[in-house]
Scaffold this active site. Sequence first.
Site, mmCIF file in Angstrom:
data_model
loop_
_atom_site.group_PDB
_atom_site.id
_atom_site.type_symbol
_atom_site.label_atom_id
_atom_site.label_comp_id
_atom_site.label_asym_id
_atom_site.label_seq_id
_atom_site.Cartn_x
_atom_site.Cartn_y
_atom_site.Cartn_z
ATOM 1 C CE1 TYR A 243 0.689 1.624 4.292
ATOM 2 C CE2 TYR A 243 1.029 -0.753 4.403
ATOM 3 C CZ TYR A 243 1.199 0.501 4.948
ATOM 4 O OH TYR A 243 1.886 0.676 6.117
ATOM 5 C CG PHE A 254 0.753 9.385 5.529
ATOM 6 C CD1 PHE A 254 0.427 8.169 6.116
ATOM 7 C CD2 PHE A 254 -0.185 10.009 4.715
ATOM 8 C CE1 PHE A 254 -0.813 7.584 5.894
ATOM 9 C CE2 PHE A 254 -1.427 9.431 4.500
ATOM 10 C CZ PHE A 254 -1.739 8.209 5.082
ATOM 11 C CG ASP A 255 2.889 3.828 6.161
ATOM 12 O OD1 ASP A 255 4.059 3.438 5.953
ATOM 13 O OD2 ASP A 255 2.079 3.206 6.852
ATOM 14 C CB ILE A 272 -7.910 3.723 10.256
ATOM 15 C CG1 ILE A 272 -7.527 3.439 8.803
ATOM 16 C CG2 ILE A 272 -6.742 4.309 11.026
ATOM 17 C CD1 ILE A 272 -7.112 4.671 8.020
ATOM 18 C CE1 TYR A 298 -4.040 6.166 12.279
ATOM 19 C CE2 TYR A 298 -3.749 7.202 10.136
ATOM 20 C CZ TYR A 298 -3.586 6.119 10.980
ATOM 21 O OH TYR A 298 -2.978 4.970 10.516
ATOM 22 C CG PHE A 312 -4.478 4.484 2.472
ATOM 23 C CD1 PHE A 312 -3.216 4.170 2.976
ATOM 24 C CD2 PHE A 312 -5.361 5.196 3.270
ATOM 25 C CE1 PHE A 312 -2.851 4.573 4.252
ATOM 26 C CE2 PHE A 312 -5.005 5.595 4.539
ATOM 27 C CZ PHE A 312 -3.743 5.286 5.035
#
Length: 320
Positions: A243, A254-255, A272, A298, A312
Amino acid sequence: MRRLLAILLPGLLLLTACGGSTAEPEPTSVSAGETAKFDSLKLTDNGDKKAPGVEFTKPLEVAEPTIKVITEGSGEAVKANQVANISILALNGTDGSTLEDTFPGEPEPLELNDELKTSSEVIYNAFVGAKVGSSLALAVPGQQSAPAPSPSDGASPGPSAAAEPTQLLIIKVLSAEDVAPVLEKPEGETVTPPAGLPTVSEKDGVPEINVEGVAAPTALVSQDLIKGNGATVKETDTLTVNYVGVTLEGGTKFDSSFDRGEPASFPLTGVIKGWTQGLAGKTVGSRVLLVIPKDLAYGDEGQGEAKGDLVFVVDILGAK
């Protein structure tokens, strides 16, 4: 497997302390422990969706984990590295009262892999070689009562905590199946998403997300970019995925598991809400675009750089 663990803990962790061969499993199920304690045990089969009738001499007490096939099924033998689908009836060994009954619900998957062999060799050896349709009995020792504090410890004397009884589990093997291999990349039919969503391109096999001009979502968006041909994902599954995640405002990455060079695995109930809701019902092999409002991510405060509404791309490579 997770519900099985919940029933057995902490007793399941004791199984590695029980004697057992370190050799490769025999073609038939291997019993272990004080199996003579099961001599009085009689089962009355009530089909696959209703727990069997159980009779045994009470109280049943064992000092070590004990497992044995009580009634043998007529199906094929369960093989190593398969998934055994099982139902469980857990009983109090002292009075025979029911502690847990999973027969009316969906079967529990028990993956007979090297991880189980290492952590609970007794269970592994009992299931590998058991025939589909078999019922196994597993007795887990009760915990000893805690000693009462003594006056010398500076505490007031008090009664000991009650000892927990031996648990008796009757486990029926309903079916067995090979584990679907984890994919290396998405596999399926390409889907053209509707206008107005973030656009996704690919460079060297890694998805890149463009959020320019995309409006904030009013609800969760879960859009297939590739529709996989594999099994349907359940909310209770553990997924293996690749992902990448970016913020909707500004497109800050961010990821990314792609950046780490290996897929990630996690229970879908432990992420989440946008992931849980957006990936349940999808299929293995899919590439899914998720546009997640902040209240399903979040929240207002965010987590690190993951702030506000998030986007995502998730490649679902495996589920179990």
